[in-house]
Write a protein that holds these residues in place. Structure first.
Motif, short mmCIF file in Angstrom:
data_model
loop_
_atom_site.label_atom_id
_atom_site.label_comp_id
_atom_site.label_asym_id
_atom_site.label_seq_id
_atom_site.Cartn_x
_atom_site.Cartn_y
_atom_site.Cartn_z
N ILE A 274 0.84 -1.20 0.00
CA ILE A 274 0.00 0.00 0.00
C ILE A 274 0.87 1.24 0.00
CG2 ILE A 274 -1.69 1.30 1.35
CD1 ILE A 274 -2.84 -1.47 2.20
N ARG A 275 1.95 1.23 0.78
CA ARG A 275 2.91 2.35 0.74
C ARG A 275 3.41 2.56 -0.70
NH1 ARG A 275 7.46 1.69 5.53
NH2 ARG A 275 6.25 2.48 7.30
N ARG A 276 3.85 1.47 -1.32
CA ARG A 276 4.44 1.56 -2.66
C ARG A 276 3.42 2.04 -3.68
NH1 ARG A 276 9.02 -1.90 -5.69
NH2 ARG A 276 8.56 -1.22 -7.81
N MET A 277 2.20 1.55 -3.57
CA MET A 277 1.15 1.94 -4.50
C MET A 277 0.91 3.44 -4.46
SD MET A 277 -2.63 0.28 -4.46
CE MET A 277 -1.90 -1.35 -4.39
N VAL A 278 0.84 3.97 -3.25
CA VAL A 278 0.62 5.41 -3.07
C VAL A 278 1.80 6.20 -3.61
CG1 VAL A 278 0.35 7.23 -1.34
CG2 VAL A 278 -0.95 5.09 -1.12
N ARG A 279 3.01 5.79 -3.28
CA ARG A 279 4.21 6.49 -3.75
C ARG A 279 4.36 6.41 -5.26
NH1 ARG A 279 9.66 3.61 -2.56
NH2 ARG A 279 8.83 2.42 -4.31
N ASP A 280 4.14 5.21 -5.83
CA ASP A 280 4.33 5.03 -7.27
C ASP A 280 3.37 5.89 -8.08
OD1 ASP A 280 6.32 3.24 -6.75
OD2 ASP A 280 5.30 1.48 -7.55
N GLU A 281 2.14 6.05 -7.59
CA GLU A 281 1.18 6.89 -8.30
C GLU A 281 1.54 8.36 -8.14
OE1 GLU A 281 -2.15 9.45 -9.09
OE2 GLU A 281 -1.28 9.16 -7.08
N VAL B 108 -4.05 6.68 7.39
CA VAL B 108 -3.67 7.78 6.50
C VAL B 108 -3.59 7.29 5.06
CG1 VAL B 108 -1.85 9.43 5.91
CG2 VAL B 108 -2.41 8.99 8.31
N LEU B 109 -2.90 6.17 4.85
CA LEU B 109 -2.72 5.63 3.50
C LEU B 109 -4.06 5.28 2.84
CD1 LEU B 109 0.36 3.35 4.21
CD2 LEU B 109 0.35 5.40 2.77
N LYS B 110 -5.06 4.94 3.65
CA LYS B 110 -6.40 4.63 3.14
C LYS B 110 -6.93 5.75 2.24
CE LYS B 110 -11.13 4.41 4.96
NZ LYS B 110 -11.79 3.10 5.00
N PHE C 231 -9.70 -4.75 3.24
CA PHE C 231 -8.81 -4.57 4.38
C PHE C 231 -8.81 -3.10 4.85
CE2 PHE C 231 -4.20 -3.38 5.05
CZ PHE C 231 -4.19 -3.66 6.41
N LEU C 232 -8.69 -2.18 3.91
CA LEU C 232 -8.66 -0.75 4.26
C LEU C 232 -10.00 -0.27 4.80
CD1 LEU C 232 -6.57 0.60 1.26
CD2 LEU C 232 -5.86 0.57 3.66
N ASP C 233 -11.08 -0.96 4.41
CA ASP C 233 -12.41 -0.56 4.87
C ASP C 233 -12.56 -0.70 6.38
OD1 ASP C 233 -15.12 0.29 4.17
OD2 ASP C 233 -15.73 -1.71 4.82
N TYR C 234 -11.72 -1.48 7.03
CA TYR C 234 -11.79 -1.61 8.49
C TYR C 234 -11.39 -0.33 9.20
CZ TYR C 234 -12.18 -6.71 7.97
OH TYR C 234 -12.60 -7.97 7.65
N PHE C 235 -10.60 0.52 8.52
CA PHE C 235 -10.05 1.71 9.15
C PHE C 235 -10.92 2.94 8.91
CE2 PHE C 235 -6.44 -1.04 8.58
CZ PHE C 235 -5.62 -0.80 9.67
N SER D 273 -10.61 7.02 8.54
CA SER D 273 -9.52 7.80 7.94
C SER D 273 -9.02 8.89 8.89
CB SER D 273 -10.00 8.46 6.64
OG SER D 273 -10.31 7.49 5.68
N ILE D 274 -7.72 9.10 8.86
CA ILE D 274 -7.11 10.27 9.49
C ILE D 274 -7.01 11.33 8.39
CG2 ILE D 274 -5.02 11.23 10.54
CD1 ILE D 274 -4.49 8.46 11.74
N THR D 275 -7.74 12.42 8.55
CA THR D 275 -7.84 13.40 7.47
C THR D 275 -6.97 14.64 7.68
OG1 THR D 275 -9.80 14.31 8.57
CG2 THR D 275 -10.17 12.68 6.84
N ASN D 276 -6.57 14.89 8.92
CA ASN D 276 -5.73 16.06 9.17
C ASN D 276 -4.27 15.68 9.00
OD1 ASN D 276 -4.65 18.48 9.88
ND2 ASN D 276 -5.39 18.49 11.99
#
Length: 566
Positions: free
Chosen positions: A455-462, A508-510, A536-540, A542-545
Motif C-alpha cells: 500500500i505504501r508503494r502503491m501510493v508512492r508510485d502513483e 492515512v494511506l487509506k 482490508f482498508l475498509d476496516y479503518f 480515515s485520518i484526514t488532518n
C-alpha cells in the motif's frame, strides 16, 4: 422499472442454466443455476499438486461451497498461489483456536501475533505452553480434520454480531465492527463455535491435513505446508533478531494503548489521534538516536542499510545521518546505483531476462576498491551510472574522507557480506529496515507486513512515478521474489534492526490508496488482490488532518510533503 429493495440483481438476472469455462483444460460445462464448484474438485484435482482450496471466478475469489449465479471463467486455487496459502493458513488458525477452546475452556483465547518466516507465532494469554500442551492441541486439530466437518458461512446483522462477541468477552471483534459501513457481517460456524475472519477459509476441515505446531518463546508457531511440496510442512527457522523487533513493537503498542484496528478507530473518534501520532513518531526518533549511539560506540566506519521495498530505507538513512551530525560526525552517502555494470553485462535470471536485482549486477570489484581506498584516506574517483544509455560514465567526481566521515550506503544487498567482502567485518555496521506491522485487525486476524508495504508503494508510485495501482500490483510478485532471494536470507546478519511501521499509518494511506484500487477492473487478474486490499482498508476510519504528520516522518516518503529530497 421499479424494483423492490429486497430484490437482488442476481434474482433479476436469474436463468436456468449457466456456462462455466474451466481454464485448467479449456473445457466448458453448462450447469444448473446456483451450482457449487465443489462438485468439480475431484475432476480437476489432477491439474493441481496439492488440495484445491477455492476458485477464481471471473478474477474474483470464490469459495467452493458458494453457489454460482452467472457465466464465467473458473480456475481452481491451490497452495501454489499466495491466495491459496492465505486460505490454508487462515483455516489452520480457525482449527487451532477452536481446538484450544475445546481442550482448555471457552475462556481461553488464542492470539495471532506476527509471522516468523512464513509461519505464524501465537500465544494463549494467561496459559503456560508446554510440550504436552502442544501435543494435545495437535491431536485435537487432527481429530477435527479426520471428522471431515463442514465449515459454514453465515450472515448476521452487525449489531447482533457485536452483542454476540461482547457476551463472549471478544471485545476486539465488537470494536472492529462498530465503525464498519456494512449492516451485516459474514461469520464462520464450525460445530457450535462461531468465529470471524477477514478473508476466506476452506469448506471442510479435512482439507487441512498437513500442519505442525512448534513450541516457541511463550507460545507456539503454526507451521503450514510448503507451497512447492504440499505433502510436507515448511522448514521452521528461528529468527531471534527479527523476533526481538516484533517484541519491541509490542511494548510500543502498550505504551500507545493500541493493539488492534478497533483501538485506532476509537482514538480517531475520540479525537486522540494527534497524541498517538506524536508518540509513534517520538518512539521512531528515540530508536534512530539509539542506533546512532550504537554506531558511535562501535569501531565501524561504514553504515550499510538494507531492507525490502517500501520499508522507508531512504528516509531512515537521512534521519540517521542527522543524528550522526548531531553527534559531531559528517556522514557521506554513496549510491550503489552508480556501481551497476554496463547493461549488456547484466546477469540473466532463470527466464533469460536481465536480473537487475542480482548482486552480480553490481561491479563488486570496483566498489570494494573504492571503499578500501576511501578508508585508507586516498582520494577516489566515483563513477556515475547513466540509466538512459545503460552505461557507466566518469564525470570527474572525486571523494576523500576523514575519520569523522562515516560512509552511508543504502541498497538491497547491504547485509550480504559478498557486497563488501574486502572490508573487515568490524568496520561495517549493518542495519536492517522493514515495516514490521504488529497492529492486528483482531486477535485472530493479523495484518501482514507485506500489505503495509504494497500500500505504501502503491501510493508512492502513483504520486511520484506515474504508475497506476494495477502497475504496482503487477510488479509486486517480482519484487517479492527478489526480496526472498536477495534480502530476507541475510536479515539476521544485521547489527541492529529498525521497524519503520507506524501504528497509525494505514488510517492515512487509506485516503490515498482507496481511489487507486477501485480503478482496477475485474477483467484483470489482479482484481481479486485489489478487492482484498480494499476490504482490508475498509476496516479503518480515515485520518484526514495530514498536517499532524511531521514532515520528517517516514510516512512522508510515500504521501509527500517531506522535508527530505529523494
Amino acid at each position: 422499472m421499479s424494483v423492490d429493495d429486497e430484490t437482488t440483481l442476481s434474482q433479476l438476472l436469474k436463468k436456468d442454466k449457466i456456462k462455466l469455462h474451466f481454464l485448467e483444460n479449456d473445457e466448458e460445462h453448462i450447469v444448473p443455476y446456483l451450482t457449487k464448484l465443489d462438485q468439480f474438485v475431484e475432476k480437476y484435482s489432477e491439474y493441481h499438486k496439492g488440495p484445491i482450496l477455492a476458485a477464481r471466478l471471473n478474477n474474483s475469489i470464490w469459495e467452493l461451497s458458494r453457489p454460482v449465479e452467472w457465466d464465467g471463467e473458473v480456475r481452481f486455487i491451490d497452495l501454489s498461489e499466495l491466495d491459496g496459502l492465505r486460505i490454508y493458513q487462515r483455516s489452520l488458525v480457525l482449527l487451532s483456536s477452536i481446538a484450544i477452546k475445546r481442550l482448555f475452556g471457552e475462556n481461553k483465547k488464542m492470539v495471532v501475533y506476527h509471522s516468523i518466516g512464513r509461519n505464524l507465532y501465537c500465544e494463549v494469554p494467561g496459559m503456560k505452553i508446554t510440550d504436552d500442551t502442544i501435543q494435545k492441541i495437535k491431536s485435537e486439530i487432527r481429530k477435527l480434520v479426520n471428522m471431515d466437518l463442514p465449515i459454514e458461512k453465515i450472515t448476521v446483522e452487525k449489531n447482533k454480531a457485536m452483542k454476540f462477541f461482547e457476551s463472549r468477552g471478544e471485545c476486539d471483534k465488537a470494536k472492529l465492527f462498530k465503525y464498519r459501513k456494512k449492516k451485516t457481517v459474514k461469520l464462520y460456524k464450525l460445530l457450535d463455535y462461531i468465529v470471524y475472519f477477514y478473508g476466506y477459509v476452506v469448506p471442510r476441515t479435512s482439507l487441512i491435513k498437513v500442519f505442525d505446531i512448534k513450541k516457541y518463546n511463550k507460545g507456539f508457531v503454526l507451521v503450514h505446508p510448503d507451497p512447492q511440496y504440499p505433502d510436507r510442512t515448511t522448514e521452521f527457522f528461528e529468527i531471534p533478531k527479527l523476533t526481538s523487533i516484533f517484541l519491541e513493537y509490542e511494548k510500543w503498542a502498550e505504551i500507545m494503548g493500541v493493539k488492534n484496528v478497533g483501538d485506532i478507530n476509537q482514538m480517531i473518534v475520540d479525537k486522540k489521534i494527534r497524541d498517538l501520532i506524536n508518540v509513534a513518531e517520538a518512539l521512531h526518533e528515540k530508536k534512530i538516536a539509539l542506533i546512532a549511539e550504537q554506531f558511535m560506540n562501535s569501531k565501524a566506519r561504514i553504515i550499510l542499510i538494507a531492507g525490502p521495498s517500501s520499508s522507508g530505507k531512504t528516509t531512515f538513512s537521512k534521519r540517521l545521518t542527522l543524528q550522526l551530525r548531531a553527534n559531531g560526525l559528517k556522514p557521506v552517502a554513496i549510491s550503489l546505483d552508480d556501481y551497476f555494470v554496463d547493461r549488456d553485462k547484466t546477469p540473466l535470471d532463470e527466464n533469460g531476462k536481465p536480473d537487475f536485482e542480482s548482486i552480480h549486477a553490481l561491479d563488486l570489484e570496483l566498489f570494494n576498491q573504492n571503499l578500501l581506498g576511501l578508508l585508507e584516506g586516498k582520494e577516489v574517483e566515483i563513477p556515475k551510472f547513466d540509466f538512459k544509455s545503460g552505461r557507466r560514465v566518469w564525470t570527474g567526481r572525486k571523494l576523500k574522507i576523514s575519520t569523522n566521515q562515516p560512509l552511508v550506503i543504502e541498497g538491497i544487498h547491504g547485509l550480504n557480506e559478498l557486497l563488501t567482502e574486502s572490508i573487515p567485518r568490524e568496520l561495517k555496521f549493518k542495519v536492517y529496515v522493514s515495516a514490521l506491522t504488529q497492529l492486528n485487525i483482531d486477535d485472530l486476524n493479523r495484518i501482514p507486513t507485506t500489505d503495509t508495504r504494497i500500500i505504501r508503494r502503491m501510493v508512492r508510485d502513483e504520486k511520484f512515478r506515474g504508475h497506476s495501482a494495477l502497475d504496482t500490483l503487477r510488479m509486486w510478485p517480482n519484487v517479492r521474489k527478489g526480496e526472498e532471494k536477495y534480502i530476507f536470507p541475510f536479515q539476521e546478519e544485521a547489527d541492529v534492526m529498525f521497524n519503520s511501521a507506524l501504528v497509525y499509518e494505514l488510517a492515512v494511506l487509506k485516503l490515498f490508496a482507496e481511489p487507486l484500487l477501485v480503478q482496477v477492473n475485474n477483467s484483470e487478474p489482479e482484481f481479486s488482490e485489489a478487492m482484498r486490499l480494499l476490504k482490508f482498508l475498509d476496516y479503518f476510519l480515515s485520518i484526514t488532518n495530514l498536517e499532524d504528520i511531521p514532515r520528517t516522518s517516514i510516512l512522508r516518503e510515500f504521501i509527500g510533503m517531506s522535508v527530505f529530497k529523494y
